[in-house]
Structure formats: C-alpha cells, structure tokens
Scaffold this motif. Sequence first.
Motif, mmCIF file in Angstrom:
data_model
loop_
_atom_site.group_PDB
_atom_site.id
_atom_site.type_symbol
_atom_site.label_atom_id
_atom_site.label_comp_id
_atom_site.label_asym_id
_atom_site.label_seq_id
_atom_site.Cartn_x
_atom_site.Cartn_y
_atom_site.Cartn_z
ATOM 1 N N ILE A 1 0.888 7.057 4.221
ATOM 2 C CA ILE A 1 1.936 6.727 4.895
ATOM 3 C C ILE A 1 3.015 5.773 4.276
ATOM 4 N N ASP B 1 -2.914 -7.591 -4.312
ATOM 5 C CA ASP B 1 -4.288 -7.235 -3.842
ATOM 6 C C ASP B 1 -4.491 -7.975 -2.508
ATOM 7 N N LEU B 2 -4.509 -7.550 -1.295
ATOM 8 C CA LEU B 2 -4.474 -8.273 -0.082
ATOM 9 C C LEU B 2 -5.873 -8.757 0.111
ATOM 10 N N GLY C 1 1.059 -1.203 -0.047
ATOM 11 C CA GLY C 1 -0.200 -0.082 0.036
ATOM 12 C C GLY C 1 0.786 1.382 -0.061
ATOM 13 N N GLY D 1 0.307 7.543 14.669
ATOM 14 C CA GLY D 1 -0.159 8.673 14.975
ATOM 15 C C GLY D 1 -1.482 8.977 13.927
ATOM 16 N N VAL E 1 -3.191 10.692 11.155
ATOM 17 C CA VAL E 1 -2.449 11.076 10.232
ATOM 18 C C VAL E 1 -3.466 11.605 8.758
ATOM 19 N N SER F 1 -4.399 11.186 5.579
ATOM 20 C CA SER F 1 -4.325 10.343 4.560
ATOM 21 C C SER F 1 -5.783 9.983 3.928
ATOM 22 N N GLU F 2 -5.727 8.977 3.030
ATOM 23 C CA GLU F 2 -6.993 8.524 2.552
ATOM 24 C C GLU F 2 -7.698 7.541 3.461
ATOM 25 N N ILE F 3 -7.202 7.312 4.589
ATOM 26 C CA ILE F 3 -7.665 6.171 5.349
ATOM 27 C C ILE F 3 -9.287 6.128 5.549
ATOM 28 N N ASN G 1 1.292 3.348 -2.638
ATOM 29 C CA ASN G 1 1.013 4.044 -3.600
ATOM 30 C C ASN G 1 0.519 5.609 -3.030
ATOM 31 N N SER H 1 -0.211 -1.143 12.815
ATOM 32 C CA SER H 1 -1.620 -1.133 13.493
ATOM 33 C C SER H 1 -1.942 0.265 13.926
ATOM 34 N N ARG I 1 -2.437 -2.504 -5.125
ATOM 35 C CA ARG I 1 -3.468 -3.231 -5.779
ATOM 36 C C ARG I 1 -3.669 -2.720 -7.202
ATOM 37 N N LYS J 1 -6.772 -4.277 13.786
ATOM 38 C CA LYS J 1 -5.590 -3.727 14.342
ATOM 39 C C LYS J 1 -5.103 -4.192 15.620
ATOM 40 N N ASN K 1 2.140 -2.280 5.592
ATOM 41 C CA ASN K 1 1.589 -0.967 5.841
ATOM 42 C C ASN K 1 -0.081 -0.693 5.381
ATOM 43 N N TYR L 1 -12.560 -2.337 12.149
ATOM 44 C CA TYR L 1 -11.099 -2.031 12.221
ATOM 45 C C TYR L 1 -10.225 -2.246 13.335
ATOM 46 N N ARG M 1 -11.494 7.406 3.871
ATOM 47 C CA ARG M 1 -12.433 7.259 2.752
ATOM 48 C C ARG M 1 -13.807 6.578 2.463
HETATM 49 N N1 LIG Z 1 -4.175 7.664 8.896
HETATM 50 C C1 LIG Z 1 -4.217 7.511 10.186
HETATM 51 O O1 LIG Z 1 -4.516 8.328 10.849
HETATM 52 C C2 LIG Z 1 -3.803 6.054 10.680
HETATM 53 C C3 LIG Z 1 -3.207 5.116 9.902
HETATM 54 N N2 LIG Z 1 -2.972 3.852 10.471
HETATM 55 C C4 LIG Z 1 -2.588 2.653 9.482
HETATM 56 O O2 LIG Z 1 -1.654 3.081 8.505
HETATM 57 C C5 LIG Z 1 -1.788 2.184 7.380
HETATM 58 C C6 LIG Z 1 -1.516 3.296 6.187
HETATM 59 O O3 LIG Z 1 -2.664 4.031 6.277
HETATM 60 P P1 LIG Z 1 -2.726 5.348 5.318
HETATM 61 O O4 LIG Z 1 -1.524 5.772 4.683
HETATM 62 O O5 LIG Z 1 -3.198 6.476 6.558
HETATM 63 O O6 LIG Z 1 -4.109 4.933 4.680
HETATM 64 P P2 LIG Z 1 -4.217 5.278 2.940
HETATM 65 O O7 LIG Z 1 -5.731 4.874 2.784
HETATM 66 O O8 LIG Z 1 -3.798 6.777 2.666
HETATM 67 O O9 LIG Z 1 -3.392 4.169 2.348
HETATM 68 C C7 LIG Z 1 -3.844 2.806 2.494
HETATM 69 C C8 LIG Z 1 -3.106 1.881 1.240
HETATM 70 O O10 LIG Z 1 -3.454 0.653 1.471
HETATM 71 C C9 LIG Z 1 -3.800 0.336 0.527
HETATM 72 N N3 LIG Z 1 -4.900 -0.987 0.183
HETATM 73 C C10 LIG Z 1 -6.077 -0.939 0.534
HETATM 74 N N4 LIG Z 1 -6.390 -2.063 0.453
HETATM 75 C C11 LIG Z 1 -5.821 -2.903 -0.232
HETATM 76 C C12 LIG Z 1 -5.888 -4.163 -0.778
HETATM 77 N N5 LIG Z 1 -6.742 -5.118 -0.603
HETATM 78 N N6 LIG Z 1 -4.450 -4.681 -1.362
HETATM 79 C C13 LIG Z 1 -3.381 -3.976 -1.265
HETATM 80 N N7 LIG Z 1 -3.561 -2.472 -1.005
HETATM 81 C C14 LIG Z 1 -4.700 -2.163 -0.188
HETATM 82 C C15 LIG Z 1 -4.251 1.438 -0.440
HETATM 83 O O11 LIG Z 1 -4.383 1.061 -1.933
HETATM 84 P P3 LIG Z 1 -5.552 2.023 -2.888
HETATM 85 O O12 LIG Z 1 -4.965 3.365 -2.866
HETATM 86 O O13 LIG Z 1 -5.351 1.282 -4.271
HETATM 87 O O14 LIG Z 1 -6.774 2.029 -2.311
HETATM 88 C C16 LIG Z 1 -3.313 2.523 0.053
HETATM 89 O O15 LIG Z 1 -2.191 2.473 -0.862
HETATM 90 C C17 LIG Z 1 -2.696 1.487 7.596
HETATM 91 O O16 LIG Z 1 -2.704 -0.025 8.031
HETATM 92 C C18 LIG Z 1 -3.617 2.220 8.607
HETATM 93 O O17 LIG Z 1 -4.589 1.280 9.335
HETATM 94 C C19 LIG Z 1 -2.947 3.656 11.728
HETATM 95 C C20 LIG Z 1 -3.507 4.632 12.598
HETATM 96 C C21 LIG Z 1 -3.732 6.021 12.250
#
Ligand SMILES: NC(=O)C1=CN([C@@H]2O[C@H](COP(=O)(O)OP(=O)(O)OC[C@H]3O[C@@H](n4cnc5c(N)ncnc54)[C@H](OP(=O)(O)O)[C@@H]3O)[C@@H](O)[C@H]2O)C=CC1
Length: 330
Positions: A65, A112-113, A60, A245, A247, A249-251, A62, A188, A85, A218, A139, A214, A253
């Motif tokens: 984080i 693709d996880l 992940g 932290g 962050v 990001s697109e988490i 692309n 996590s 993916r 985690k 990640n 979720y 969405r």
């Molecule tokens: N942001 C935050 O505040 C926090 C984040 N985290 C953890 O940090 C990690 C990174 O998240 P973050 O960068 O914030 O989130 P983003 O949503 O920005 O990034 C998540 C990444 O995971 C990829 N992904 C999702 N589903 C799949 C799949 N089936 N196969 C392969 N790749 C996949 C996404 O791909 P695609 O772009 O194609 O969807 C994307 O590249 C995560 O594990 C999250 O749980 C933990 C605590 C807080």
Amino acid sequence: MVKAATIATEEVDKMLVILVLCTSFLSILYLTAPSIRKFFAGGVCTTNVRIPGKVVVITGANTGIGKETARELARRGARVYIACRDVLKGESAASEIRADTKNSQVLVRKLDLSDTKSIRAFAEGFLAEEKKLHILINNAGVMMCPFSKTTDGFETHLGVNHLGHFLLTYLLLERLKESAPARVVNLSSVAHLGGKIRFHDLHGEKRYCSGFAYCHSKLANVLFTRELARRLQGTGVTAYVVHPGVVMSEIVRHSFLLCLLWRLFSPFFKSTRQGAQTSLYCALEEGLEPLSGKYFSDCKRTWVSPRARDKKTAERLWNVSCELLGIQWE
Ligand SMILES: NC(=O)C1=CN([C@@H]2O[C@H](COP(=O)(O)OP(=O)(O)OC[C@H]3O[C@@H](n4cnc5c(N)ncnc54)[C@H](OP(=O)(O)O)[C@@H]3O)[C@@H](O)[C@H]2O)C=CC1
Ligand SMILES: CC1=C(/C=C/C(C)=C/C=C/C(C)=C/C=O)C(C)(C)CCC1
C-alpha cells in the motif's frame, strides 16, 4: 439387493448434483470476481489536487500500500521520501516510481522501525536535509510475527507498528508544525476491533498470540491518532487514521495459513492501488481539518470500537509510550 443398489445409485446421484452445484457456484464466484472486487473496492480519492513543492515521508513504501501511495503522491508532484529498512528494495521501488511518474524527486532513506537508533538517525538526517515536511504517512507494519522483540526490547508488533511510529512522529513534529498546514496519516486496521491495550503485559511476556498482538498494535494506532489530534489542536497539523481495506499485499508473509488463504481469495481482495485510496484521501482531500483524529475507511469517516474511543486509555498509552521511549512529549 436391488433395493440396496437403487439406494446407492440415488446417493451417487445426490453427490453428483451437489458437486455440480458447488462447481457452478465456485465458477460463477470466480468469473464474477472482478465485479465483486469492484463492489468491495470501496472509495476512491477523487480530488485532483496537485502538490508540487510539498514534502512527504512514507514509511514502508518499498512495497504494498505504501508504494502505491508514494507513486500517486509523486505523480502529483511532491518530493517523496521512501523510508524503509531495506534500501535496495526501496531503490528498486523508487526507480520504478520515478520512471512511471517522470518525477525525479523520489528519494530513499534507511529507517528500521524496530530499532530506535535507526529511527533517530533517519530523523536527524531528514531534518538536516529538508526544511519542510507537509505529509507524514506512518504506513509500515508487520502482522502475525512469531513472538520476538525489537532491538529495544519491545514486543515486535507494538514496537514496529506503534512505538516506532510514535517516536518518528515525535522527532519530526517541529518540522510538521513549521510547515503547517501539515498532516499525519496513520495506518491502522479493522483488526483494531479485536485489540485491547494490556498495560499489565504490553510486551506479551505472560501471554502471546500473534493475531491478537497485531490487533493490539492497530488499536494503539487509533488511540495514538486521537490523542495526537487532541494535543495538536490549533497548530495547523492534523492527524487521521486509516483502515485500507483487505488488500493483496505482503502483510500476511508471517502466516503460512494466511498466505494460502490470501492466494486463494486474491481475486476478491483490493489491489494495493485500491488499498492506497483512503491514505491518499486523508493526505490530500481539502477541508478535512475538522475531522482531525478520526478513523477513515473507503475514503469516509467510519465507526471505531468503543475501546478506541476511550480517552483515559489513549492518555495512559501516550504516557507509557513516552516512558518506554525515554521521551518527554507534553
Ligand atoms: N494488507 C491489508 O489487508 C491490510 C493492511 N493494513 C495496514 O496497512 C499497512 C501497510 O501494509 P501492507 O502494504 O498491506 O503490507 P506489506 O507487508 O506489503 O508492507 C509493509 C511495509 O512495512 C515495512 N516494514 C515492516 N517492518 C518494518 C520495520 N521494522 N521498519 C521499517 N519498515 C518496516 C515493510 O518493509 P519490508 O518490505 O522490508 O519488509 C513493507 O515496506 C500496515 O500498517 C498494515 O497493518 C491494514 C489493514 C489491512
Ligand atoms: C473473506 C475470507 C477471508 C477474510 C479475511 C479477512 C477479512 C481478513 C482481514 C485482514 C485484515 C484486516 C488484515 C490487516 O489488518 C479469509 C480468512 C482470507 C478466507 C476466507 C474468506
């Protein structure tokens, strides 16, 4: 009559004072946002270590984080595999990182996880082309998806966040051992505090709440890391688990409400670069081996919930994960 008018004027005055106070408070809050953000930005990975010749896989990467983690590791000279993916999104991130770091060794591979066939195909391809793997960063993640299942019938949070990475680590483990010293870093979250491994309903068929799904996944990340570290003692491969932290990001969405809140409060949250620091610390910091299996936040070891320290649950989750994936991992 005059008395009523005076009371009304007093009320209006009070409202005005409250309005002015609130506006001033919010203005000060937003004006000082950069400092507040800096205060909460947490740790910075300060090691200067460079890692030319080292091979890294980040899932992940692309976006978010993962992308910033990949950028920094590429800057330090590693060959970085962005496992994602959507290969087009991955290529766009990779070309940005290549241009930024002048490191041409940033490669994109499909993973693709949510599909064990894709995970196996990725591992097969990787093992055929690389003889070494020094750092695996699990990640990728999804948060608060509506109820759905992966191709293999696992609840999506459990399937992608935990089982997908569990299988990937299993398939790449021999290469990590052959490349020791090597590290596994699992992402996590502080959200693990709200998690529970509901063995009687792992796939949320009886009861489902996207937020808790979720949290459970985690918690599984923390338990997996502890058990992995225990089983890897003496192999030269160590494992760490990270809360990055809060962050930007697109988490978020999948949740309309969280998207709104994230936009509103974005000045106070960590940037993705700041969010990458603890992953980088766990991947790079020298002398971290005695802390294998531990949970880190803001570049330091941090407290985990009692449920995340339960050895029996960790072992049971390990066995159940093996059963679900049809693998034997002693
Ligand atoms: N942001 C935050 O505040 C926090 C984040 N985290 C953890 O940090 C990690 C990174 O998240 P973050 O960068 O914030 O989130 P983003 O949503 O920005 O990034 C998540 C990444 O995971 C990829 N992904 C999702 N589903 C799949 C799949 N089936 N196969 C392969 N790749 C996949 C996404 O791909 P695609 O772009 O194609 O969807 C994307 O590249 C995560 O594990 C999250 O749980 C933990 C605590 C807080
Ligand atoms: C302070 C604050 C918020 C805090 C949100 C937090 C703390 C979210 C944590 C999310 C995590 C840990 C996600 C990934 O694992 C809201 C609700 C946005 C809005 C009100 C102000």
